[in-house]
Design a protein around this motif. Structure first.
Motif, short mmCIF file in Angstrom:
data_model
loop_
_atom_site.label_atom_id
_atom_site.label_comp_id
_atom_site.label_asym_id
_atom_site.label_seq_id
_atom_site.Cartn_x
_atom_site.Cartn_y
_atom_site.Cartn_z
N ILE A 106 0.83 -1.20 0.00
CA ILE A 106 0.00 0.00 0.00
C ILE A 106 0.87 1.26 0.00
CG2 ILE A 106 -1.56 1.34 1.48
CD1 ILE A 106 -2.87 -1.40 2.22
N ILE A 107 1.89 1.28 0.83
CA ILE A 107 2.78 2.44 0.87
C ILE A 107 3.48 2.62 -0.47
CG2 ILE A 107 4.93 3.30 1.89
CD1 ILE A 107 3.96 2.21 4.57
N ASP A 108 3.95 1.53 -1.04
CA ASP A 108 4.60 1.62 -2.36
C ASP A 108 3.65 2.17 -3.41
OD1 ASP A 108 6.93 0.61 -1.32
OD2 ASP A 108 6.79 -1.36 -2.28
N ALA A 109 2.39 1.71 -3.38
CA ALA A 109 1.42 2.17 -4.36
C ALA A 109 1.11 3.65 -4.18
CB ALA A 109 0.13 1.35 -4.25
N TYR A 110 0.89 4.07 -2.95
CA TYR A 110 0.63 5.49 -2.69
C TYR A 110 1.81 6.35 -3.13
CZ TYR A 110 -3.67 5.01 0.12
OH TYR A 110 -4.96 4.79 0.54
N SER A 148 4.21 10.20 -6.74
CA SER A 148 5.30 10.65 -7.62
C SER A 148 4.75 10.99 -9.00
CB SER A 148 6.37 9.56 -7.74
OG SER A 148 7.01 9.36 -6.50
N ALA A 149 3.83 10.16 -9.51
CA ALA A 149 3.22 10.44 -10.82
C ALA A 149 2.44 11.74 -10.78
CB ALA A 149 2.32 9.28 -11.23
N ALA A 150 1.67 11.95 -9.71
CA ALA A 150 0.87 13.17 -9.60
C ALA A 150 1.76 14.40 -9.52
CB ALA A 150 -0.04 13.08 -8.36
N GLU A 151 2.80 14.34 -8.73
CA GLU A 151 3.71 15.48 -8.58
C GLU A 151 4.41 15.80 -9.89
OE1 GLU A 151 4.43 14.28 -3.90
OE2 GLU A 151 5.99 13.89 -5.39
N ALA A 152 4.81 14.76 -10.62
CA ALA A 152 5.45 14.99 -11.92
C ALA A 152 4.46 15.56 -12.91
CB ALA A 152 6.05 13.69 -12.45
N GLU A 205 -3.12 -2.30 -8.24
CA GLU A 205 -2.63 -1.48 -7.13
C GLU A 205 -3.62 -0.36 -6.81
OE1 GLU A 205 1.91 -0.97 -7.08
OE2 GLU A 205 1.47 -1.67 -9.11
N TRP A 206 -4.26 0.21 -7.85
CA TRP A 206 -5.31 1.19 -7.60
C TRP A 206 -6.44 0.55 -6.79
CZ3 TRP A 206 -6.02 6.41 -8.46
CH2 TRP A 206 -7.32 6.90 -8.30
N GLY A 251 1.08 9.61 5.28
CA GLY A 251 1.92 10.52 4.50
C GLY A 251 1.93 10.18 3.02
N PRO A 252 2.24 8.93 2.66
CA PRO A 252 2.17 8.56 1.25
C PRO A 252 0.78 8.73 0.65
CG PRO A 252 3.45 6.93 2.47
CD PRO A 252 2.83 7.85 3.49
N ALA A 253 -0.27 8.48 1.44
CA ALA A 253 -1.64 8.51 0.92
C ALA A 253 -2.06 9.91 0.48
CB ALA A 253 -2.61 7.98 1.95
#
Length: 224
Positions: free
Chosen positions: A64-68, A73-77, A105-106, A125-127
Protein backbone atom coordinates in the motif's frame (compact mmCIF):
# COMPACT_ATOMS: atom_id res chain seq x y z
CA UNK A 1 31.78 -4.29 0.37
CA UNK A 2 31.58 -5.43 3.97
CA UNK A 3 29.72 -8.55 5.01
CA UNK A 4 27.11 -6.43 6.78
CA UNK A 5 26.47 -4.24 3.74
CA UNK A 6 26.27 -7.32 1.51
CA UNK A 7 23.67 -8.87 3.81
CA UNK A 8 21.70 -5.62 3.80
CA UNK A 9 21.81 -5.48 0.01
CA UNK A 10 20.67 -9.08 -0.34
CA UNK A 11 17.87 -8.51 2.16
CA UNK A 12 16.68 -5.43 0.25
CA UNK A 13 16.75 -7.33 -3.04
CA UNK A 14 14.78 -10.26 -1.63
CA UNK A 15 12.31 -7.89 0.03
CA UNK A 16 11.70 -6.27 -3.36
CA UNK A 17 11.28 -9.70 -4.95
CA UNK A 18 8.72 -10.72 -2.34
CA UNK A 19 6.75 -7.53 -2.95
CA UNK A 20 6.92 -7.95 -6.72
CA UNK A 21 5.56 -11.49 -6.40
CA UNK A 22 2.82 -10.29 -4.08
CA UNK A 23 1.83 -7.61 -6.62
CA UNK A 24 1.36 -10.34 -9.23
CA UNK A 25 -0.95 -12.11 -6.80
CA UNK A 26 -3.09 -8.96 -6.57
CA UNK A 27 -4.15 -9.63 -10.17
CA UNK A 28 -5.60 -13.03 -9.29
CA UNK A 29 -6.31 -12.95 -5.56
CA UNK A 30 -6.96 -9.28 -4.92
CA UNK A 31 -5.92 -8.20 -1.45
CA UNK A 32 -6.49 -11.75 -0.17
CA UNK A 33 -2.78 -12.38 -0.12
CA UNK A 34 -1.25 -15.55 1.21
CA UNK A 35 2.34 -15.49 2.40
CA UNK A 36 2.48 -19.23 1.77
CA UNK A 37 1.49 -18.75 -1.88
CA UNK A 38 4.06 -15.97 -2.29
CA UNK A 39 6.73 -18.17 -0.72
CA UNK A 40 5.77 -21.07 -3.00
CA UNK A 41 6.19 -18.88 -6.10
CA UNK A 42 9.61 -17.82 -4.87
CA UNK A 43 10.67 -21.39 -4.10
CA UNK A 44 11.10 -20.48 -0.43
CA UNK A 45 9.82 -21.97 2.77
CA UNK A 46 7.01 -19.86 4.22
CA UNK A 47 9.01 -19.54 7.43
CA UNK A 48 11.72 -17.75 5.43
CA UNK A 49 9.25 -15.16 4.11
CA UNK A 50 8.10 -14.47 7.66
CA UNK A 51 11.60 -13.25 8.41
CA UNK A 52 10.95 -10.39 5.98
CA UNK A 53 7.26 -9.77 6.63
CA UNK A 54 5.87 -10.92 9.94
CA UNK A 55 2.31 -11.17 8.68
CA UNK A 56 0.04 -10.73 5.69
CA UNK A 57 -0.94 -7.31 7.03
CA UNK A 58 2.68 -6.19 7.17
CA UNK A 59 3.15 -7.21 3.54
CA UNK A 60 -0.10 -5.46 2.58
CA UNK A 61 1.08 -2.30 4.30
CA UNK A 62 4.34 -2.37 2.35
CA UNK A 63 2.43 -2.77 -0.92
CA UNK A 64 0.00 0.00 0.00
CA UNK A 65 2.78 2.44 0.87
CA UNK A 66 4.60 1.62 -2.36
CA UNK A 67 1.42 2.17 -4.36
CA UNK A 68 0.63 5.49 -2.69
CA UNK A 69 4.20 6.68 -3.20
CA UNK A 70 4.22 5.65 -6.86
CA UNK A 71 0.90 7.42 -7.43
CA UNK A 72 2.14 10.46 -5.53
CA UNK A 73 5.30 10.65 -7.62
CA UNK A 74 3.22 10.44 -10.82
CA UNK A 75 0.87 13.17 -9.60
CA UNK A 76 3.71 15.48 -8.58
CA UNK A 77 5.45 14.99 -11.92
CA UNK A 78 2.18 15.66 -13.72
CA UNK A 79 1.89 19.15 -12.22
CA UNK A 80 4.61 20.36 -14.57
CA UNK A 81 4.39 23.96 -15.76
CA UNK A 82 1.84 26.15 -17.48
CA UNK A 83 -1.33 27.82 -16.30
CA UNK A 84 -2.96 26.73 -13.08
CA UNK A 85 -5.66 25.00 -15.09
CA UNK A 86 -3.06 23.15 -17.18
CA UNK A 87 -1.22 22.07 -14.04
CA UNK A 88 -4.47 20.80 -12.50
CA UNK A 89 -5.35 18.82 -15.60
CA UNK A 90 -1.77 17.51 -15.77
CA UNK A 91 -2.06 16.04 -12.28
CA UNK A 92 -5.50 14.58 -13.03
CA UNK A 93 -4.32 12.89 -16.22
CA UNK A 94 -1.19 11.61 -14.47
CA UNK A 95 -3.35 9.99 -11.77
CA UNK A 96 -5.63 8.41 -14.37
CA UNK A 97 -2.69 7.17 -16.46
CA UNK A 98 -1.07 5.60 -13.39
CA UNK A 99 -4.31 3.88 -12.44
CA UNK A 100 -4.84 2.47 -15.92
CA UNK A 101 -1.27 1.16 -15.93
CA UNK A 102 -1.57 -0.27 -12.40
CA UNK A 103 -5.22 -1.30 -11.99
CA UNK A 104 -4.66 -3.86 -9.24
CA UNK A 105 -2.63 -1.48 -7.13
CA UNK A 106 -5.31 1.19 -7.60
CA UNK A 107 -7.90 -1.36 -6.46
CA UNK A 108 -5.73 -2.17 -3.44
CA UNK A 109 -5.64 1.44 -2.23
CA UNK A 110 -9.04 2.68 -3.43
CA UNK A 111 -11.15 -0.42 -3.87
CA UNK A 112 -13.15 -2.32 -1.26
CA UNK A 113 -11.65 -2.37 2.25
CA UNK A 114 -9.66 -5.49 3.06
CA UNK A 115 -11.56 -7.48 5.73
CA UNK A 116 -9.73 -7.47 9.03
CA UNK A 117 -7.01 -5.06 7.90
CA UNK A 118 -6.40 -1.70 9.54
CA UNK A 119 -3.90 0.58 7.84
CA UNK A 120 -1.26 1.90 10.25
CA UNK A 121 -0.40 5.57 10.62
CA UNK A 122 2.67 5.39 8.41
CA UNK A 123 0.42 5.01 5.35
CA UNK A 124 -1.03 8.52 5.84
CA UNK A 125 1.92 10.52 4.50
CA UNK A 126 2.17 8.56 1.25
CA UNK A 127 -1.64 8.51 0.92
CA UNK A 128 -2.00 12.30 0.80
CA UNK A 129 0.79 13.04 -1.68
CA UNK A 130 -1.51 13.08 -4.72
CA UNK A 131 -4.13 15.09 -2.82
CA UNK A 132 -1.55 17.68 -1.81
CA UNK A 133 -0.31 17.93 -5.40
CA UNK A 134 -3.76 19.19 -6.37
CA UNK A 135 -4.12 21.29 -3.23
CA UNK A 136 -0.91 23.19 -3.93
CA UNK A 137 -2.18 24.16 -7.37
CA UNK A 138 -5.46 25.42 -5.93
CA UNK A 139 -3.65 27.41 -3.26
CA UNK A 140 -1.21 28.92 -5.77
CA UNK A 141 -4.12 29.94 -7.97
CA UNK A 142 -5.96 31.44 -5.00
CA UNK A 143 -2.86 33.41 -3.96
CA UNK A 144 -2.70 34.78 -7.51
CA UNK A 145 -6.37 35.81 -7.41
CA UNK A 146 -7.41 33.14 -9.92
CA UNK A 147 -9.80 31.31 -7.59
CA UNK A 148 -12.91 32.61 -5.88
CA UNK A 149 -12.29 31.65 -2.25
CA UNK A 150 -15.96 31.88 -1.36
CA UNK A 151 -17.73 32.31 1.96
CA UNK A 152 -16.71 30.47 5.16
CA UNK A 153 -18.59 27.26 5.89
CA UNK A 154 -20.59 27.62 9.11
CA UNK A 155 -21.31 25.22 11.94
CA UNK A 156 -19.65 22.00 13.00
CA UNK A 157 -18.52 21.20 9.47
CA UNK A 158 -16.72 24.53 9.27
CA UNK A 159 -14.93 23.75 12.54
CA UNK A 160 -13.88 20.34 11.28
CA UNK A 161 -12.62 21.78 8.01
CA UNK A 162 -10.66 24.44 9.89
CA UNK A 163 -8.85 21.65 11.70
CA UNK A 164 -8.14 19.85 8.41
CA UNK A 165 -6.86 23.07 6.87
CA UNK A 166 -4.58 23.74 9.82
CA UNK A 167 -3.00 20.30 9.48
CA UNK A 168 -2.84 20.06 5.69
CA UNK A 169 -2.44 23.67 4.52
CA UNK A 170 -1.87 26.11 7.39
CA UNK A 171 -3.22 29.54 6.56
CA UNK A 172 -5.43 28.36 3.69
CA UNK A 173 -9.15 29.19 3.91
CA UNK A 174 -10.97 26.07 5.15
CA UNK A 175 -13.65 26.39 2.47
CA UNK A 176 -10.95 26.30 -0.21
CA UNK A 177 -9.36 23.24 1.38
CA UNK A 178 -12.81 21.63 1.40
CA UNK A 179 -13.35 22.27 -2.29
CA UNK A 180 -9.87 20.91 -3.07
CA UNK A 181 -10.72 17.74 -1.13
CA UNK A 182 -13.99 17.44 -3.02
CA UNK A 183 -12.08 17.89 -6.28
CA UNK A 184 -9.85 14.96 -5.34
CA UNK A 185 -12.89 12.82 -4.51
CA UNK A 186 -14.37 13.76 -7.89
CA UNK A 187 -11.12 12.70 -9.58
CA UNK A 188 -10.91 9.48 -7.58
CA UNK A 189 -14.49 8.56 -8.41
CA UNK A 190 -14.05 9.32 -12.12
CA UNK A 191 -10.99 7.09 -12.32
CA UNK A 192 -12.61 4.27 -10.34
CA UNK A 193 -15.78 4.42 -12.44
CA UNK A 194 -13.73 3.95 -15.59
CA UNK A 195 -11.41 1.34 -14.14
CA UNK A 196 -14.16 -0.77 -12.60
CA UNK A 197 -16.27 -0.88 -15.76
CA UNK A 198 -18.96 1.70 -15.01
CA UNK A 199 -18.44 3.35 -18.40
CA UNK A 200 -18.55 0.15 -20.43
CA UNK A 201 -21.05 0.27 -23.32
CA UNK A 202 -21.65 3.94 -22.55
CA UNK A 203 -18.59 6.13 -23.20
CA UNK A 204 -15.97 5.30 -25.80
CA UNK A 205 -13.94 8.51 -25.73
CA UNK A 206 -12.72 7.92 -22.20
CA UNK A 207 -9.87 10.44 -22.05
CA UNK A 208 -12.00 13.24 -23.47
CA UNK A 209 -14.83 12.48 -21.07
CA UNK A 210 -12.39 12.40 -18.17
CA UNK A 211 -11.03 15.84 -19.07
CA UNK A 212 -14.59 17.13 -19.40
CA UNK A 213 -15.21 16.02 -15.81
CA UNK A 214 -11.97 17.49 -14.49
CA UNK A 215 -12.63 20.84 -16.17
CA UNK A 216 -16.04 20.76 -14.51
CA UNK A 217 -14.32 20.27 -11.16
CA UNK A 218 -12.19 23.35 -11.84
CA UNK A 219 -15.32 25.39 -12.34
CA UNK A 220 -16.93 24.07 -9.16
CA UNK A 221 -13.80 24.74 -7.10
CA UNK A 222 -13.96 28.36 -8.21
CA UNK A 223 -11.26 28.82 -10.83
CA UNK A 224 -11.83 32.00 -12.79
Amino acid sequence: MTAASLRARLRAELTDEIKATARRHLATDGANLSLRAVARDLGMASSAVYRYFASRDELLTALIIDAYDALGSAAEAGAGEGTYEERWLGVCHAVRDWALANPYEWALIYGSPVPGYRAPGDTVGPAIRAVLALGRIVRDAADAGRVDVGEPIPGRLGEELAGVAERAAPGAPPQLVARSMAGWIHLNGAVSAELFGQLDNTIGERREFFEFQMRGALSWIGFR
